[in-house]
Structures are given as C-alpha cells and as structure tokens.
Design a protein around this motif. Structure first.
Motif, short mmCIF file in Angstrom:
data_model
loop_
_atom_site.label_atom_id
_atom_site.label_comp_id
_atom_site.label_asym_id
_atom_site.label_seq_id
_atom_site.Cartn_x
_atom_site.Cartn_y
_atom_site.Cartn_z
N SER A 226 -32.90 -5.85 4.53
CA SER A 226 -33.90 -4.90 4.01
C SER A 226 -33.79 -3.51 4.61
N GLU B 95 -32.15 -0.09 5.43
CA GLU B 95 -31.17 0.68 4.66
C GLU B 95 -29.91 1.01 5.46
N LEU C 39 -28.41 -10.46 2.51
CA LEU C 39 -29.73 -9.88 2.28
C LEU C 39 -30.18 -9.12 3.52
N ALA D 227 -27.53 -7.14 -0.84
CA ALA D 227 -28.82 -6.89 -1.49
C ALA D 227 -29.73 -6.21 -0.47
N CYS D 228 -30.04 -4.93 -0.71
CA CYS D 228 -30.90 -4.18 0.20
C CYS D 228 -32.34 -4.29 -0.29
N GLU D 229 -33.03 -5.32 0.13
CA GLU D 229 -34.42 -5.54 -0.27
C GLU D 229 -35.03 -6.62 0.61
N ARG D 230 -36.35 -6.72 0.55
CA ARG D 230 -37.04 -7.75 1.30
C ARG D 230 -36.87 -9.11 0.62
N GLU E 15 -39.08 -9.71 -2.45
CA GLU E 15 -38.59 -9.03 -3.66
C GLU E 15 -37.40 -9.77 -4.24
N HIS E 16 -36.49 -10.17 -3.39
CA HIS E 16 -35.27 -10.85 -3.83
C HIS E 16 -35.60 -12.18 -4.51
#
Length: 226
Positions: free
Chosen positions: A120, A122, A118, A143-146, A149-150
């Motif tokens: 965030s 990019e 994980l 997983a490119c997200e905060r 969000e995840h």
C-alpha cells in the motif's frame, strides 16, 4: 555482501542435493531435496539483491542492519515455503510485500506461477514496479493498494496467500478470504518473536487453525486453509 552470498549458495547447494536415508527413520518434508535453481534464476536473484542493496539507504525496504545479509536473512528465508509445495501454486498473493519478500524470490523460483505483490505504500510499491520491470519478471505484478480495497475488487483467484513481517494474521485472512479459491492455503513466516498462543486464539475466533512446520532452510512457518 560477498560472504553472505557465498553462504547462501552453499545452503542452496546443500538443500538441492539428494538426501540420503537416515538410520533414525524417514526424512521429514523439510529435509527432502529441492529442485535446483537454474542459472537464470541465480542471475535474477543476484540482480534483485543488488537493486535492494542500492536502494536500502533511501527507502526502508528492510532494516539497514540487514543490508549485508540480504541473501541469507531475506532471500533464503523467502524460499522456506518450498518444502510445503511439491508442485508450484498457480496464483499467489504476497500481503504487505515491502521490499518484495517473499513474492519476488518465489516468483523467480516458480516462473509459471502468477504472483501479486500487494503493497500500500507508494514508495515501496514504486521500487517493486521498477524491480519487476528491470529483472524482468513477466509472472509478477504489483498492486499498490490496501488489502481491503484489493479484496473488494478481486474475483476469487488465489490458491496461496503469503504473509511475512506483517501482524494481525487472522484479520488479514478474514479480509482476503473472498478473493481466494476453495481450498486455498495461507503461509505465515513465524520468526522468533511470535506469540503462538495469541495467534492460535485469534485464528480460532475466525474458525481457522494453523500447523507449524520447519521450512526448507530452517525457518519457522505456520500454515493452514484460508
């Protein structure tokens, strides 16, 4: 980096040798022998280290001063939790993976374990994606997200959560808890600058506690139930 690699190989070999009983008493869990890393695993670690080495000048994956100690300061450190798990977990999350630590080294050592990195940011997530494809590691996903969000869209799946080089441990655990299975564990790479009392108080507020352990290669770890 060659000298660092030699030291890494020596420490790996030492950790995977059967340990003799001591007259002072039984060995601790961190002193016990680890399963040897396969030839393929060693090759994957080398390819990963080379990809990191080449990208560090352009992407802040780790400190530039650590470029010559990728093997001992980052890869070996990532393998410290091996002493906590007699059997590999099934599904793990690496929160704030950065350059892939500890998720990629653990994914190499545990090829049957599903690993989610994980991240965030990019550019770092892009490096992780390219690295996972290049090695390749079929058991590792990015997983490119905060984290918030995840955790909102992830069904309970994780049985271990790893946190390295990220602060606010108690808050992170509270956020990811809905995505973890009952009895899931967390492992935090404590390092030398941690305020243990402050972390203990923060964990207690959320109804958690942590136990300290010395990892397979001498690193300090805190671990407990999510």
């Amino acid at each position: 980096m060659a000298a660092d690699r030699r030291l890494y190989l020596e420490r790996l070999a030492s950790a995977t040798k059967p340990a003799a009983a001591s007259e002072e008493g039984p060995l601790s869990h961190a002193s016990s022998s680890l399963p040897p890393l396969s030839g393929e695993g060693l090759t994957l670690m080398d390819r990963y280290a080379r990809l990191l080495y080449e990208k560090i000048p352009t992407i802040a994956l780790i400190g530039k001063g650590d470029r010559s100690t990728i093997y001992t300061r980052h890869i070996l450190d990532s393998l410290n939790p091996l002493s906590l798990f007699p059997e590999p977990p099934q599904y793990i999350l690496d929160i704030g993976s950065g350059g892939g630590f500890p998720g990629i080294p653990l994914g190499i050592v545990w090829p049957e374990t599903n690993v989610v990195l994980l991240e965030s940011r990019e550019r770092k997530a892009g490096f992780l994606e390219r690295t996972v494809r290049a090695l390749p590691l079929k058991n590792v996903k990015v997983a490119c997200e905060r984290l918030e969000e995840h955790s909102r869209k992830k069904e309970p799946a994780y049985d271990v959560v790893f946190i390295r080089a990220v602060s606010e441990v108690a808050r992170l655990l509270e956020t990811i808890a809905p995505s973890c299975l009952p009895g899931a564990r967390w492992v935090y790479f404590a390092g030398g600058g941690i305020d243990r009392e402050q972390l203990t108080r923060a964990l207690a507020i959320t109804g958690r506690s942590g136990e300290e352990a010395i990892g397979a290669f001498g690193g300090r770890l805190l671990h407990g139930l999510v």
